[in-house]
Enzyme design. Sequence first.
Site, short mmCIF file in Angstrom:
data_model
loop_
_atom_site.label_atom_id
_atom_site.label_comp_id
_atom_site.label_asym_id
_atom_site.label_seq_id
_atom_site.Cartn_x
_atom_site.Cartn_y
_atom_site.Cartn_z
CD GLU A 51 -0.76 1.39 -4.08
OE1 GLU A 51 -0.28 1.45 -2.95
OE2 GLU A 51 -1.28 0.36 -4.55
CG ASP A 59 2.22 2.47 -0.49
OD1 ASP A 59 2.78 2.90 0.52
OD2 ASP A 59 1.37 1.56 -0.45
CG HIS A 86 5.29 3.44 6.81
ND1 HIS A 86 3.98 3.04 6.93
CD2 HIS A 86 5.81 2.68 5.80
CE1 HIS A 86 3.71 2.10 6.04
NE2 HIS A 86 4.80 1.86 5.35
CB SER A 102 -0.80 1.78 2.88
OG SER A 102 0.55 2.05 2.61
CG ASP A 133 0.56 5.67 1.22
OD1 ASP A 133 1.69 6.12 0.92
OD2 ASP A 133 0.27 4.46 1.14
CG HIS A 134 3.07 5.85 4.41
ND1 HIS A 134 4.32 5.39 4.03
CD2 HIS A 134 2.21 4.87 4.05
CE1 HIS A 134 4.21 4.20 3.46
NE2 HIS A 134 2.92 3.86 3.46
CG ASP A 176 5.36 0.86 1.28
OD1 ASP A 176 5.60 1.72 2.15
OD2 ASP A 176 4.99 -0.30 1.56
#
Length: 539
Positions: free
Chosen positions: A330, A65, A447, A115, A376-377, A335
């Site tokens: 995950e 993440d 992000h 996410s 995811d990003h 993140d």
Amino acid sequence: MKLYIVTAFLLVLHIAAGKKERPPKSRETRGFWRDVGQKDLADAIKKYQKLNNNYARNSIVFIGDGMSLGTTVAGRIKTGQDQGGYGEEYMTNLDTMPHVGLAKTYSVDNQISDSASTATAILSGVKTDSGRIGVDHRGSSCWRSQQYRVKTALHHAIEQGKSVGVVTTTRIQHATPASAYAHSPTRFWYSDDNMSEAHKKFGCKDIAQQLYDLKDYIQVIMGGGRQHMVPRDEVPEGGKRKGKRLDGQNFIKMWKAEMKDRNGSYVHDRKTFEAIDVNTTDYLLGLFSDTEFYFKNQRKSKLLPSLEQMTEKAIGILSKNPKGYFLLVESGMIDKGHHQGRPGFALGEFQQLDDSLQKAREMTSEEDTLIITTADHGHVFTMGGKAKRGNPVLGVADERGSDDQYYTTISYGNGPGYKVNRDVKKNVHNYKYYQPIAAVPLAHESHSVEDTIIWSRGPHAHLLNGVHEQNYIAHVLFYAACLGPDNWHWEHCPQDASFMANDLQVDSLEEDDELKDFYIENEETIFEGDSNVFVSHIH
């Protein structure tokens, strides 16, 4: 020439063994680099001479993440330095994955995504609005979220009789893990206390409820989020905080009662987790924190199983099914570390993902198991300036800024590290909680819009090459593993691929077009109070 080959070989051994001494840079002559390049070329030629077009009986998706490219590079250097090397030459387990591609991460409504929308794209093959889980972009209200649901790899695998599991270091109801199994107009319906009465009246369920409803089909569930599983007046087993639920249901107790005679076990800390025997356990519910896990770099993390240990346990249980399995893993706290502007924490979580990937590769065969690792990003995390080779990755640059102050090579585009006057100590890399400078003041770092990397190994992994929309990842996964009716006919699929062991009826609420048009035209009257759900403070 022989000397160069021997030198290159010794460097490879050094990297693999993690020796404490650094190889002398004086040996890295033109002959050395020529031999290193030739070896890389020979490996690449061999890789593409015979492509793996087998059936992917098993599939594992790792999601870091917020694991941007910068995070993986800094994580590589940090891991190499932790093992006594310069760092830059180190090869992580991600680096040795044979196939690499890029994914575009924007959501249907936002340039910079979250996410929920990105995990939905990765796992279902359908892009959606930011904040939505398991629905397309039309699923913005309770009724609409039931009409426009999408199936994920987990749903398809269940329907075809495979075993499935979800493992995370965040709460199990969080955006990424929830996107594997739930359908919701908002990622924040962790439990029913976040829902309005109108949403409940029209049949919507909170994410924890949806997870419990799939108890018969999900063999492995591990993460945090205990408080969303129990009522407000109860403290969950192994927990410290009272629960959140308003409906009085205690899903932990209910799960234990249901699974008592089905070789099911509930675990809540490292001690109970380590006592689990995968050979005698068919269902495992592990909830190790009330919300999220501690960071790996925090002392209390020793009370919890590591991501690598959870991955190993999950594969051990799921691999008993001869039909195969799907597993989502995950590393969610990468993140969280970045949002706090603390790269030391984020890189520690990156190392957890890399260790877990190594464990999965050791336990599986690339002949029948597709492993996809991606993010995811990204994050507005960057590393630059002037630094000699081997400079501590969390340290200061080899020069001062134009204000005659030290600066770290790591910085953020925005976040809580913003300071009007910078005062950086030369030994800052020893400070665990240090926040590098951020250009723009924000309570939480944000992000980024950058593409994410896709690393893959196993059947049809070569298709994850080049630049693609993020939802393409799921379509390759479905194709390789023959998941869903659109993918049963391919030449590599077994004859029994179309056998439906279970019917989750995910699409059963799809009304005929005429009736649906009537509902849409009269939505405010028929579904009074079921307004579109606005998803704020998206991370």
